[in-house]
Structure formats: C-alpha cells, structure tokens
Design a protein around this motif. Sequence first.
Motif, short mmCIF file in Angstrom:
data_model
loop_
_atom_site.label_atom_id
_atom_site.label_comp_id
_atom_site.label_asym_id
_atom_site.label_seq_id
_atom_site.Cartn_x
_atom_site.Cartn_y
_atom_site.Cartn_z
N LEU A 174 0.86 -1.17 0.00
CA LEU A 174 0.00 0.00 0.00
C LEU A 174 0.90 1.23 0.00
N ILE A 175 0.66 2.15 -0.93
CA ILE A 175 1.44 3.38 -1.03
C ILE A 175 0.48 4.56 -0.93
N ILE A 176 0.76 5.46 0.00
CA ILE A 176 -0.05 6.67 0.17
C ILE A 176 0.86 7.85 -0.17
N THR A 177 0.44 8.65 -1.16
CA THR A 177 1.23 9.81 -1.57
C THR A 177 0.58 11.09 -1.02
N PHE A 178 1.38 12.14 -0.96
CA PHE A 178 0.94 13.41 -0.39
C PHE A 178 1.33 14.57 -1.30
N ARG A 179 0.61 15.68 -1.15
CA ARG A 179 0.86 16.87 -1.97
C ARG A 179 2.14 17.59 -1.55
N CYS A 180 2.50 17.48 -0.28
CA CYS A 180 3.69 18.18 0.21
C CYS A 180 4.40 17.35 1.28
N THR A 181 5.65 17.67 1.48
CA THR A 181 6.47 16.96 2.45
C THR A 181 5.92 17.13 3.86
N TRP A 207 3.94 7.07 2.12
CA TRP A 207 3.83 6.13 3.23
C TRP A 207 3.64 4.75 2.64
N CYS A 208 4.42 3.79 3.09
CA CYS A 208 4.37 2.43 2.59
C CYS A 208 3.99 1.50 3.74
N ALA A 209 3.01 0.61 3.47
CA ALA A 209 2.56 -0.33 4.50
C ALA A 209 2.00 -1.58 3.84
N ASP A 210 1.70 -2.58 4.65
CA ASP A 210 1.05 -3.80 4.17
C ASP A 210 -0.34 -3.47 3.65
N LEU A 211 -0.79 -4.22 2.66
CA LEU A 211 -2.13 -4.02 2.11
C LEU A 211 -3.21 -4.20 3.17
N ASN A 212 -2.98 -5.08 4.12
CA ASN A 212 -3.97 -5.36 5.16
C ASN A 212 -4.26 -4.17 6.07
N SER A 213 -3.40 -3.18 6.06
CA SER A 213 -3.56 -2.04 6.96
C SER A 213 -4.30 -0.87 6.29
#
Length: 78
Positions: free
Chosen positions: A8-15, A49-55
């Motif tokens: 699972l990858i969550i991206t953001f607009r800013c740091t 943010w990188c995490a397991d798919l289950n989360s």
Amino acid sequence: MISREKRLIITFRCTTDAIAMEKACKAAQAPGRLIPVPRAISASCGLSWCADLNSRQSLEELLSQQDLQPEGIYECMI
C-alpha cells in the motif's frame, strides 16, 4: 535477488503532510514507513507512506482522524 511484493502506497501533496503522517502513525503505533515515491507513481511530494495491504482501512481511518488529505492511495509492486 530482491523479492518484490504488493504494498500500500499513500502519496501526499507536500512533504509537510508526509511528515505529519509519519508522526501520526508513530503515535498510533500504525504500521508502515516513509519511502521515496515509487517511479510508477507520479506525485507532487517525493515522499510516500508504505505499508502492508492489510492495513489500508486502519490507515484511511487515521488519515481522516488527523485531517490529512492524501494525494493518492495505490497498491504497487515494490
């Protein structure tokens, strides 16, 4: 050889948002870690943010509770 798995990858607009996510996850003891955005994903910020798919569900709830707006949520092989 390095094994690849779907994450699972969550991206953001800013740091700032990415760092806020890291802080919120550490406080909530949520799984995952900050990583550079994978090449397959285009994002405004260079961190994700990188995490397991289950989360996925628990992380989406945390995003909502912390009023953080992700740019995108992906499932990628990394």
